[in-house]
Scaffold this motif. Sequence first.
Motif, PDB file in Angstrom:
ATOM      1  N   ALA A   1      -0.470  -7.108  -7.333  1.00  0.00           N
ATOM      2  CA  ALA A   1       0.660  -6.323  -7.839  1.00  0.00           C
ATOM      3  C   ALA A   1       1.478  -5.735  -6.690  1.00  0.00           C
ATOM      4  N   PHE A   2       0.809  -5.242  -5.645  1.00  0.00           N
ATOM      5  CA  PHE A   2       1.526  -4.771  -4.456  1.00  0.00           C
ATOM      6  C   PHE A   2       2.372  -5.901  -3.868  1.00  0.00           C
ATOM      7  N   ASP A   3       1.815  -7.105  -3.857  1.00  0.00           N
ATOM      8  CA  ASP A   3       2.521  -8.253  -3.293  1.00  0.00           C
ATOM      9  C   ASP A   3       3.761  -8.609  -4.111  1.00  0.00           C
ATOM     10  N   ALA A   4       3.639  -8.590  -5.438  1.00  0.00           N
ATOM     11  CA  ALA A   4       4.793  -8.911  -6.278  1.00  0.00           C
ATOM     12  C   ALA A   4       5.917  -7.901  -6.053  1.00  0.00           C
ATOM     13  N   ILE A   5       5.567  -6.637  -5.887  1.00  0.00           N
ATOM     14  CA  ILE A   5       6.569  -5.609  -5.620  1.00  0.00           C
ATOM     15  C   ILE A   5       7.204  -5.822  -4.247  1.00  0.00           C
ATOM     16  N   ALA A   6       6.397  -6.172  -3.258  1.00  0.00           N
ATOM     17  CA  ALA A   6       6.926  -6.408  -1.912  1.00  0.00           C
ATOM     18  C   ALA A   6       7.894  -7.579  -1.886  1.00  0.00           C
ATOM     19  N   ARG A   7       7.697  -8.547  -2.775  1.00  0.00           N
ATOM     20  CA  ARG A   7       8.575  -9.719  -2.834  1.00  0.00           C
ATOM     21  C   ARG A   7       9.674  -9.563  -3.876  1.00  0.00           C
ATOM     22  N   SER A   8       9.686  -8.424  -4.584  1.00  0.00           N
ATOM     23  CA  SER A   8      10.647  -8.193  -5.677  1.00  0.00           C
ATOM     24  C   SER A   8      10.636  -9.369  -6.640  1.00  0.00           C
ATOM     25  N   SER A   9       9.433  -9.778  -7.025  1.00  0.00           N
ATOM     26  CA  SER A   9       9.270 -10.973  -7.840  1.00  0.00           C
ATOM     27  C   SER A   9       8.454 -10.659  -9.085  1.00  0.00           C
ATOM     28  N   THR A  10       8.712 -11.392 -10.153  1.00  0.00           N
ATOM     29  CA  THR A  10       7.899 -11.278 -11.365  1.00  0.00           C
ATOM     30  C   THR A  10       6.723 -12.255 -11.319  1.00  0.00           C
TER      31      THR A  10
ATOM     32  N   ALA B   1       6.205 -10.267   3.618  1.00  0.00           N
ATOM     33  CA  ALA B   1       6.022  -9.578   2.339  1.00  0.00           C
ATOM     34  C   ALA B   1       4.550  -9.309   2.066  1.00  0.00           C
ATOM     35  N   ALA B   2       3.703 -10.287   2.342  1.00  0.00           N
ATOM     36  CA  ALA B   2       2.269 -10.108   2.124  1.00  0.00           C
ATOM     37  C   ALA B   2       1.732  -9.012   3.036  1.00  0.00           C
ATOM     38  N   ARG B   3       2.238  -8.957   4.271  1.00  0.00           N
ATOM     39  CA  ARG B   3       1.801  -7.904   5.198  1.00  0.00           C
ATOM     40  C   ARG B   3       2.224  -6.525   4.699  1.00  0.00           C
ATOM     41  N   ARG B   4       3.421  -6.418   4.136  1.00  0.00           N
ATOM     42  CA  ARG B   4       3.858  -5.135   3.581  1.00  0.00           C
ATOM     43  C   ARG B   4       2.989  -4.741   2.392  1.00  0.00           C
ATOM     44  N   ALA B   5       2.644  -5.735   1.571  1.00  0.00           N
ATOM     45  CA  ALA B   5       1.776  -5.470   0.426  1.00  0.00           C
ATOM     46  C   ALA B   5       0.415  -4.964   0.889  1.00  0.00           C
ATOM     47  N   VAL B   6      -0.147  -5.607   1.903  1.00  0.00           N
ATOM     48  CA  VAL B   6      -1.446  -5.188   2.428  1.00  0.00           C
ATOM     49  C   VAL B   6      -1.352  -3.777   3.005  1.00  0.00           C
ATOM     50  N   GLY B   7      -0.235  -3.467   3.675  1.00  0.00           N
ATOM     51  CA  GLY B   7      -0.053  -2.128   4.214  1.00  0.00           C
ATOM     52  C   GLY B   7      -0.020  -1.067   3.131  1.00  0.00           C
ATOM     53  N   GLY B   8       0.711  -1.348   2.039  1.00  0.00           N
ATOM     54  CA  GLY B   8       0.768  -0.404   0.923  1.00  0.00           C
ATOM     55  C   GLY B   8      -0.587  -0.242   0.252  1.00  0.00           C
ATOM     56  N   PHE B   9      -1.282  -1.360   0.086  1.00  0.00           N
ATOM     57  CA  PHE B   9      -2.616  -1.346  -0.515  1.00  0.00           C
ATOM     58  C   PHE B   9      -3.573  -0.535   0.358  1.00  0.00           C
ATOM     59  N   ALA B  10      -3.543  -0.779   1.665  1.00  0.00           N
ATOM     60  CA  ALA B  10      -4.454  -0.090   2.581  1.00  0.00           C
ATOM     61  C   ALA B  10      -4.175   1.407   2.621  1.00  0.00           C
ATOM     62  N   PHE B  11      -2.899   1.798   2.603  1.00  0.00           N
ATOM     63  CA  PHE B  11      -2.568   3.224   2.606  1.00  0.00           C
ATOM     64  C   PHE B  11      -3.120   3.899   1.351  1.00  0.00           C
ATOM     65  N   ALA B  12      -2.950   3.250   0.190  1.00  0.00           N
ATOM     66  CA  ALA B  12      -3.459   3.809  -1.063  1.00  0.00           C
ATOM     67  C   ALA B  12      -4.990   3.876  -1.043  1.00  0.00           C
TER      68      ALA B  12
END
Length: 341
Positions: free
Chosen positions: A207-216, A234-245
């Motif tokens: 879900a973090f990845d889909a948001i990072a890519r602005s994709s459904t 995009a995947a790296r941004r998703a992992v960063g958001g996931f890791a912070f949470a």
Amino acid sequence: MKSALDHGERARGDWIIADIGGTNARFTLWSPNSGVSSDAAVSYRNDDFSDLPSLIDAYQRAVGPGPARALLALALPMTDGQMQMTNRPWTFTARELQQTLGLSTLSLVNDFVAAAAGIGGLAVSELMQIGGERPGAGPSLILGPGTGLGAAAIVGEAGAEIVLASEAGHMGAAPSREDARLVMETARSRHGRASWERLLCGNGLAAFDAIARSSTHVRTPAEVAQSAIAGDGAARRAVGGFAFALGEFAGDLCLAFRATGGVYLVGGVLQGLDSALDVGALRAGFESKGRLHGVLSAVPCFRVLAADVAMRGLGRLLDGSVRAPLVEVRSADESIHEVRS
């Protein structure tokens, strides 16, 4: 509350031990003389079985006649009544399972209780420290994202190592960053409630990845991990958001338990991410506690590099190194040693 396995039972011969999560199951044997066996290890995909008895029966058939006792780590909260796997539609009672499998003794523990029991048996080389200083004398925590989000605490009492079971992953999520809030709102609209587990699991990473890519289009957790390892932005941004949470969740639990002994991180998601895990983001989320930043800045986090920590924990429960809450049924009597909080 049953908190330790009977010494006489432990000494009678081989036990089947298993770590049964939401997606995969790992089995092997334990004996009082040789400990956890590597030769008898077998792994299964849970999707290949219709229920829990058929999964365990597959291993019983694989090893042949002999072991009549089993200690199973299961991804669910323990009770003396009807139980259901948290992320699978498998229901059973301990007594029904023991009788169906023809076991003389069946002991059940939460999967993260087993993992917590294994921490004390790890070598320094099997841990990667992520910030903080030396572990203090207070409680320790273990937590990690996989199919779900597990957690447990480890405390010392009169020289004994004791594990406390927890369902902390099902507490209400309270992330601070916008990407995590979007994941939370998606989970809330779908499920009516957003627990930390909805964010911090394999599907949460997707879900973090889909948001990072602005994709459904939602990729699988494995695809996200592979893309992050390959350097996809995009995947790296998703992992960063996931890791912070994940760090925020770990920090909240650390404050709840005053866990100066450190936080140990495990789970299939972290294994899949490998070197792509953003440890800087994780540490930043862990310490982002406003006025109590200084309290957490000294607490070390450790990434557990060993993949078999739960199996080792089952061995340590059997050899008496650790005490933990468990449910146990035996054919010799009709009693159920129930777990109470």
